[in-house]
Design an enzyme around this catalytic site. Sequence first.
Site, short mmCIF file in Angstrom:
data_model
loop_
_atom_site.label_atom_id
_atom_site.label_comp_id
_atom_site.label_asym_id
_atom_site.label_seq_id
_atom_site.Cartn_x
_atom_site.Cartn_y
_atom_site.Cartn_z
N ASP A 1 37.99 68.04 61.34
CA ASP A 1 37.29 69.28 61.04
C ASP A 1 35.91 68.86 60.35
O ASP A 1 34.89 69.57 60.66
CB ASP A 1 38.00 70.44 60.62
N LYS B 1 41.11 90.08 59.78
CA LYS B 1 40.64 89.68 61.15
C LYS B 1 41.89 88.75 61.62
O LYS B 1 42.61 87.86 61.18
CB LYS B 1 39.83 88.39 60.44
N ARG C 1 36.89 85.58 76.27
CA ARG C 1 35.48 85.55 75.69
C ARG C 1 34.62 84.21 76.42
O ARG C 1 33.54 84.32 76.86
CB ARG C 1 35.35 85.22 74.09
N LYS D 1 36.89 84.31 54.82
CA LYS D 1 37.80 83.66 55.41
C LYS D 1 39.08 83.48 54.40
O LYS D 1 38.47 83.29 53.11
CB LYS D 1 37.68 82.27 55.80
S1 IVH Z 1 34.24 91.64 65.34
C1 IVH Z 1 29.93 90.82 66.79
N1 IVH Z 1 36.44 92.35 64.23
O1 IVH Z 1 36.95 86.74 65.37
C2 IVH Z 1 31.33 90.58 66.02
N2 IVH Z 1 36.26 90.19 65.54
O2 IVH Z 1 34.66 84.94 64.18
C3 IVH Z 1 32.31 90.71 67.04
N3 IVH Z 1 38.28 88.87 65.14
O3 IVH Z 1 35.61 86.40 68.18
C4 IVH Z 1 33.72 90.22 66.59
N4 IVH Z 1 39.50 90.15 64.11
O4 IVH Z 1 38.18 86.90 68.02
C5 IVH Z 1 35.83 91.28 64.76
N5 IVH Z 1 38.41 93.04 63.53
C6 IVH Z 1 38.00 92.01 63.83
C7 IVH Z 1 38.36 90.94 64.39
C8 IVH Z 1 37.59 89.87 65.07
C9 IVH Z 1 39.54 89.19 64.64
C10 IVH Z 1 37.94 87.45 65.97
C11 IVH Z 1 37.18 87.93 67.34
C12 IVH Z 1 35.95 86.93 67.03
C13 IVH Z 1 36.19 86.17 65.79
C14 IVH Z 1 34.75 85.92 65.37
#
Ligand code: IVH
Length: 775
Positions: free
Chosen positions: A42, A127, A148, A327
């Site tokens: 990474d 998240k 996605r 994070k």
């Molecule tokens: S919002 C334009 N809300 O995190 C923003 N994403 O790194 C759209 N994810 O692709 C994403 N929990 O798969 C949003 N409460 C949350 C989330 C979330 C997990 C994931 C999602 C996204 C990724 C972004």
Amino acid sequence: MTESPVADLSREAAEAELARLARALARHDALYYQGDAPEISDADYDALRRRHADIEARFPELVKPDSPSQRVGAGISEAFAEVRHGVPMLSLDNAFSDDEVRDFAARIARFLKLPGEELIAFVAEPKIDGLSASLLYVDGVLEVGATRGDGRTGEDVTANLRTLGEARIPSRLKGSGWPARVEVRGEVYAPTDAFTAFNAAAEAEGRRSYANPRNFAAGSLRQKNPAITAGRPLNFFAYAWGEPAEGFSETQAGALEKLAEWGFPTNPRSVRVEGAEGLLQVYRALEADRATLGYDIDGVVYKVDRLDLQARLGFVARSPRWAIAHKFPAQQATTVLEGIDIQVGRTGSLTPVARLAPVTVGGVVVRNATLHNEDEIARKDVRIGDTVVLQRAGDVIPQIVAVVPERRPADALPFAFPTHCPACGSEAVREEGEARRRCTGGLICPAQIVERLKHFVGRKAFDIEGLGEKQLVAFHERGWIREPADIFRLARDKEQLTALRAEDGYGETSVGNLVAGIDARRTISLDRFIYGLGVRDIGEQTSIVLARAFETWPAFEAACLAAADGIPSEDWVRLNEAPAVSPRAVVTLAEASPPAGDPWPEAPIDQQIALAFPSLAAPARRGLATLADDWAGLVRLAAIARDEGPSEGLGQIAGVSGVGPVAARALALFFRETHNRAMVDALVAEMARIEDAERPKTDTPVAGRTVVFTGALERFTRDEAKARAEALGAKVSGSVSRKTDFLVAGPGAGSKMADALKHGVTVLTEDEWLALIGG
Ligand code: IVH
């Protein structure tokens, strides 16, 4: 070649390096997302991305619409139909410290020109560590559900998503007041308990287990058979939407309530708070409760609550300015390295995998970790018997961070990386510039056979109906198929077909279908035939270009065999591939034979090149300067240009526009191997006909014209546009010059538009282009 500071890069050098980095990133993305087998750590991946971003920041005019910085996540795989998202699914920027969160809030206040003391309202949401899905409802009815994918286009997994059930993904929206068309978005995830139970059962029964709940959720959702998904314990949390941009709520918090009223689970820990300190409180509370939530989270997402402010804030490249993902730090544990296994992939690449004493990291039992490649093992000086620090950063395969030197056993020896393939014993060689050794066994290597056969029967190659991975594995185990020709022999082999009926429970009809599916492909187009051979670096597009250029199989084969007689070095490839160095420049260099002694020892290399080759154009001089560090390097390049003039066949292949020296060399290497030649001959013998490629059309409005596509195309993907244009006899180029006939520009067209205006090139919208080529 050493990495020069970004500030010192010339525009040409930057362009060349961006292209190289983009290729590398695309490759590592594919390995990571589709092959599950990353070749680099990474940290190394992040370094590549950072370098790419730094160069783009210094030369914004070089940012291309298809740049890695403009793309999100994985590409799409071949098994599912494509779904174009109404609104792209973006990703989020990350914050790793409290200060980065404070910066985020301050940046927003500045952007919105809010007075210093006013606190912004946010919604903080866990998240979820799963995979995102987009559900399109038309008049309240679920129409399509998609992954996605690359952000613009995802995979149609509607049937699989439906199996999550009405309480998670309603087939009809409940309540009222929903927009006529709405894309509900959220995360599909697996509860930790259910995941652990599944893995325990799978291991007991010798079935495949998964590394973590996220892979499990992704693997379960991307099953071709929805019945399998139905048996997997998946959940869903809704947290966002695509279309419509506005209208059903004024705030994120209000939108979450609406989503719940419509019948979706929303996360009970999502809360509205004010200011950065409010966000940090939520973060600490969630971090403390993380292990007891029942599902994996890898951080907290902060979103500006007011949607009108979100709209004002807008987006930067791949992510919104109004949201960020804070994070959690990676989770670590120590354990003992019991052994290093070597895995062999489809193209024969050897991957070292650490075998570990089982240990729990972040709620997941880890038994293996990737070691990426032999340099990584050497760099970290990892030895069998060592105690190692293991890290699992939520969504990634566990990594070995370091060894604990105090706990090294006295007799631990450095790991000797095998020089031969553990599966077939062939020599495993590492080419310059490659991170991994590769088995040279090709199709005699059992580890590679099934993977290669899968490629051969795949949709873009021979596309044989009724012959998937399951059948291939079974037939290979029985010793019936080892190479592509065997598939066709199987369809003629009475004994094997009888065995299928007697021992495998195939009915008359299924045997008939299988034979028909195979026989149907005894006639195949030249491009599919070429692609099916599975030669490294020969993708679908290159196969099409090669087929068009050579037209017939005998002509193509003759060129490949001739090419196999004179295989150039990697250096030759690099010289011939450098963007600014034209074939004429290579000839100039070859003919000049610069003296071995450095005539201008004080001068920098670019000036030396200018003095030595006054007739070379400036871009070519700068291109050469990126390849040679000093005078000696230049002398070496000249010798390569002089002594390694390509063999006739190789020149013929490399000279095809859109093919280039890398692909030509790969074909030469492939056809040099006798076992590959025998494989091809046997296959040709089974074919009824390899259809000649169509000559490029000459009777269309765009035949013989050069066209460039730019901007964010909305009516077709770049690949579609290119394939279509080429089928109509047009030449598709990547840059605008005097010779360009048309520039087809989608939204956001930048420097190419300026070039077109400068050169008086006709600029067309996507619709005008479609009208020109007839719809
Ligand atoms: S919002 C334009 N809300 O995190 C923003 N994403 O790194 C759209 N994810 O692709 C994403 N929990 O798969 C949003 N409460 C949350 C989330 C979330 C997990 C994931 C999602 C996204 C990724 C972004």
